[in-house]
Design a protein around this motif. Sequence first.
Motif, PDB file in Angstrom:
ATOM      1  N   SER A  21     -17.887  -1.396 -34.386  1.00 37.96           N
ATOM      2  CA  SER A  21     -19.340  -0.433 -34.772  1.00 37.96           C
ATOM      3  C   SER A  21     -19.362  -1.386 -35.749  1.00 37.96           C
ATOM      4  N   ALA A  23     -21.379   0.373 -39.602  1.00 37.05           N
ATOM      5  CA  ALA A  23     -22.677   2.002 -39.684  1.00 37.05           C
ATOM      6  C   ALA A  23     -23.430   0.708 -41.200  1.00 37.05           C
ATOM      7  N   ASP A  73     -28.256   1.568 -32.028  1.00 35.22           N
ATOM      8  CA  ASP A  73     -28.654   3.543 -32.049  1.00 35.22           C
ATOM      9  C   ASP A  73     -29.463   3.703 -33.836  1.00 35.22           C
ATOM     10  N   LYS A  76     -28.286   6.583 -35.338  1.00 38.02           N
ATOM     11  CA  LYS A  76     -26.611   6.963 -35.980  1.00 38.02           C
ATOM     12  C   LYS A  76     -27.267   5.818 -36.866  1.00 38.02           C
ATOM     13  N   ASN A  77     -28.041   5.422 -37.333  1.00 37.79           N
ATOM     14  CA  ASN A  77     -27.539   4.005 -38.225  1.00 37.79           C
ATOM     15  C   ASN A  77     -26.452   2.999 -37.943  1.00 37.79           C
ATOM     16  N   ALA A  78     -26.741   2.701 -36.913  1.00 40.49           N
ATOM     17  CA  ALA A  78     -25.043   1.985 -36.173  1.00 40.49           C
ATOM     18  C   ALA A  78     -25.436   0.818 -34.734  1.00 40.49           C
TER      19      ALA A  78
END
Length: 122
Positions: A21, A23, A73, A76-78
């Motif tokens: 991930s 972020a 996404d 979700k800033n991801a």
Amino acid sequence: QVQLVESGGGLVQAGGSLRLSCAASGRSFRWYTVGWFRQAPGKEREFVAATSWSGGSTDYADSVKGRLTISRDNAKNAVYLQMNSLRPEDTAVYYCAADRKFTVGSYEYEYWGQGTQVTVSS
């Protein structure tokens, strides 16, 4: 200004899976092209995958096609990197990078995370 933090790395056996991930901070992140790169010990950093701001355009290194999948996404800033059928040669530090250019691919991105270690045992 964008700050990136990677997570999800670890130790996995060959043939296994991991999901990395990335972020991000910053309201404009949704408009950024995002890439994943990796660097193995004693080797130069190499391009792995990239996605456009919408996720509608992606690019992959030949060595990972069919095994790794990049997705994002924006709510979700991801950004994610799903890694399947892992091989010992995938062992490296994996970096997330972002850039305001719309070009999807391998180049020197503007912002970089600190990296997360992925180790694949045989």
